[in-house]
Design a protein around this motif. Structure first.
Motif, PDB file in Angstrom:
ATOM      1  N   THR A  12      -9.680   1.965  -5.045  1.00 63.41           N
ATOM      2  CA  THR A  12      -9.373   3.294  -4.092  1.00 63.41           C
ATOM      3  C   THR A  12     -10.958   3.071  -2.919  1.00 63.41           C
ATOM      4  O   THR A  12     -12.085   2.576  -3.962  1.00 63.41           O
ATOM      5  N   VAL A  16      -8.489   6.004   2.781  1.00 65.26           N
ATOM      6  CA  VAL A  16      -7.534   7.368   2.970  1.00 65.26           C
ATOM      7  C   VAL A  16      -6.393   6.665   2.685  1.00 65.26           C
ATOM      8  O   VAL A  16      -5.358   6.312   1.957  1.00 65.26           O
ATOM      9  N   ALA A  45      -6.463   9.148  -3.980  1.00 62.22           N
ATOM     10  CA  ALA A  45      -6.410   8.752  -2.312  1.00 62.22           C
ATOM     11  C   ALA A  45      -8.175   8.292  -1.314  1.00 62.22           C
ATOM     12  O   ALA A  45      -8.025   7.670  -1.092  1.00 62.22           O
ATOM     13  N   PHE A  46      -9.552   8.720  -2.960  1.00 64.84           N
ATOM     14  CA  PHE A  46     -10.601   8.452  -1.915  1.00 64.84           C
ATOM     15  C   PHE A  46     -11.729   8.554  -2.710  1.00 64.84           C
ATOM     16  O   PHE A  46     -11.387   9.242  -4.175  1.00 64.84           O
TER      17      PHE A  46
END
Length: 106
Positions: A12, A16, A45-46
């Motif tokens: 990750t 995003v 996501a981040f």
């Protein structure tokens, strides 16, 4: 009765869109191989500076959470949506929240 589960690992970043696209592709692959339960990693996501994470935070019914629910529904699987930044009571409080979606996306 056999039940296949899959654990997804990915790198990750602060992007995003790219992180989510990679997660979606890996979930699709796992579902295509017969997984009925797929678990995504922490910070799916981040991964980046805390200030940016606070800015990204949203309620549990926000776009990132809905997107993962839709992903579960699209593939008819149970999906453990690793941690996402959930908005807290004020801008300085962000929770690392995991959500379990059913095959109906709920």
């Amino acid at each position: 009765m056999a039940y296949l589960a899959a654990v997804v690992q990915l790198t990750t970043t602060t992007d995003v869109s790219a992180s989510m696209a990679q997660a979606e592709a890996l979930v699709a692959e796992a579902a295509g191989r017969g997984a009925q339960l797929v678990a995504l990693p922490e910070n799916v996501a981040f991964m980046g500076p805390e200030a940016d994470k606070r800015a990204l935070a949203q309620p549990v019914d926000g776009p990132l959470f809905r997107r993962l629910g839709e992903l579960a529904g699209r593939h008819g699987i149970h999906l453990v949506a690793g941690t996402l930044p959930e908005r807290g009571p004020d801008p300085e409080h962000v929770y690392n929240t995991s959500v379990l979606y059913g095959p109906d996306g709920q």
